[in-house]
Design a protein around this motif. Structure first.
Motif, PDB file in Angstrom:
ATOM      1  N   LYS A  47       3.108  -7.491   9.519  1.00 44.75           N
ATOM      2  CA  LYS A  47       2.508  -6.142   9.428  1.00 44.75           C
ATOM      3  C   LYS A  47       1.657  -6.003   8.158  1.00 44.75           C
ATOM      4  CE  LYS A  47       6.309  -4.206  12.138  1.00 44.75           C
ATOM      5  NZ  LYS A  47       7.225  -3.073  12.367  1.00 44.75           N
TER       6      LYS A  47
ATOM      7  N   ASP B 137       9.431  -7.349   7.567  1.00 42.73           N
ATOM      8  CA  ASP B 137       8.363  -6.348   7.658  1.00 42.73           C
ATOM      9  C   ASP B 137       7.981  -5.964   6.228  1.00 42.73           C
ATOM     10  OD1 ASP B 137       6.925  -3.950   7.834  1.00 42.73           O
ATOM     11  OD2 ASP B 137       8.179  -3.117   9.438  1.00 42.73           O
TER      12      ASP B 137
ATOM     13  N   THR C  64       6.653  -3.520   5.104  1.00 39.46           N
ATOM     14  CA  THR C  64       6.807  -2.089   4.814  1.00 39.46           C
ATOM     15  C   THR C  64       8.280  -1.671   4.759  1.00 39.46           C
ATOM     16  OG1 THR C  64       6.810  -1.296   7.128  1.00 39.46           O
ATOM     17  CG2 THR C  64       4.662  -1.681   6.098  1.00 39.46           C
ATOM     18  N   LYS C  65       9.177  -2.609   5.022  1.00 36.19           N
ATOM     19  CA  LYS C  65      10.617  -2.288   5.010  1.00 36.19           C
ATOM     20  C   LYS C  65      11.344  -3.221   4.055  1.00 36.19           C
ATOM     21  CE  LYS C  65      10.755  -0.541   9.751  1.00 36.19           C
ATOM     22  NZ  LYS C  65      11.169  -0.845  11.136  1.00 36.19           N
TER      23      LYS C  65
ATOM     24  N   LEU D 192      -0.596  -3.011   7.387  1.00 33.94           N
ATOM     25  CA  LEU D 192      -0.090  -1.744   6.830  1.00 33.94           C
ATOM     26  C   LEU D 192       0.056  -1.846   5.308  1.00 33.94           C
ATOM     27  CD1 LEU D 192       2.660  -0.989   9.516  1.00 33.94           C
ATOM     28  CD2 LEU D 192       0.350  -0.033   9.378  1.00 33.94           C
TER      29      LEU D 192
ATOM     30  N   LEU E 161       1.353   0.915   3.038  1.00 37.29           N
ATOM     31  CA  LEU E 161       2.785   1.247   3.129  1.00 37.29           C
ATOM     32  C   LEU E 161       3.666   0.120   2.585  1.00 37.29           C
ATOM     33  CD1 LEU E 161       2.796   2.698   6.764  1.00 37.29           C
ATOM     34  CD2 LEU E 161       2.667   3.984   4.622  1.00 37.29           C
ATOM     35  N   ARG E 162       3.052  -0.850   1.927  1.00 35.05           N
ATOM     36  CA  ARG E 162       3.778  -2.037   1.474  1.00 35.05           C
ATOM     37  C   ARG E 162       4.975  -1.674   0.605  1.00 35.05           C
ATOM     38  NH1 ARG E 162       2.835  -7.480   0.700  1.00 35.05           N
ATOM     39  NH2 ARG E 162       0.681  -7.352   1.472  1.00 35.05           N
TER      40      ARG E 162
END
Length: 227
Positions: free
Chosen positions: A133, A100, A102-103, A136, A139-140
């Motif tokens: 994702k 992900d 963003t994670k 998003l 929020l990268r």
């Protein structure tokens, strides 16, 4: 013809040239099931539930004029299922290693997933690193360059996708399946060549083929393959 034999891609039952098994791996909640749903059924569910154990879906598509059935296994990312899913690497010719964007932690775990994959799967397996994702972007947490560098170092294909917006999902699966088809074709060619060279001594003593109207005289010693 009954519409019951047709899926959302408008494909009817047809002769299958190859069946390719792919596995989706990566941490929980990176979007593995959503990518699969988008590719197999063109669906996206906002309230998708966590995969328990292993599930699989299929989709049939044409690659290089061959009909390929992709059998895609979605493995649960939770640690407690790791031992259960290890058997499902067997027979896989392709894998999508998904994180992900963003994670950061999901990307940091990619190396461990890759190690597990390589210890269980065929050494010629086609592996794609997928940063999911991409919708998003604000929020990268994983720069695209970090993933590109990792992919180059480990000799992986790399692509960023969005299951939500259907960005690059088709492209990612098509790229992986086309590469798998190329590998399988090369293996078949090499196997045929090996069989050919091994059989040369036998071919020299092969069965004579008689063309109607060109039968050799009875009792004669007709030479093979004369022009």
């Amino acid at each position: 013809m009954s519409s019951g034999n047709r899926n959302y891609h408008g494909e009817f039952n047809q002769k299958i040239d190859y069946v390719f098994k792919l596995v989706l791996i990566g941490d929980a909640a990176v979007g593995k099931s959503q990518l699969l749903a988008r590719f197999a059924r063109n669906e996206f569910s906002v309230d998708s539930k966590a995969t328990i154990g292993v599930e699989f879906q299929t989709r049939t598509l044409a690659i290089n004029e061959k009909t390929i059935k992709a059998q895609i296994w979605d493995t649960a990312g939770q640690e407690r299922y790791r031992a259960v899913t290890s058997a499902y690497y067997r027979g896989a010719v392709g894998a999508m290693l998904i994180y992900d964007i963003t994670k950061r932690q999901s990307f940091d775990h990619v190396a461990r997933w890759l190690e597990e994959l390589r210890s269980h799967a065929d050494r010629n397996i086609v592996i794609m690193l997928i940063g999911n994702k991409s919708d998003l972007g604000s929020l990268r947490a994983v720069p695209t360059e970090d993933a590109k560098e990792f992919a180059q170092r480990e000799n992986l294909f790399f692509m960023e996708t969005s299951a939500l917006e259907a960005t690059n999902v088709e492209n990612a699966f098509q790229t992986g399946l086309t590469e798998i088809y190329g590998n399988v074709s090369k293996k078949s060619l090499a196997a045929n060549e090996d069989r050919g060279s091994a059989g040369n001594s036998n071919q020299l003593k092969g069965t004579q083929i008689v063309v109607p109207g060109q039968e050799p005289p009875s009792g004669g010693n007709a030479s093979c393959c004369s022009s």
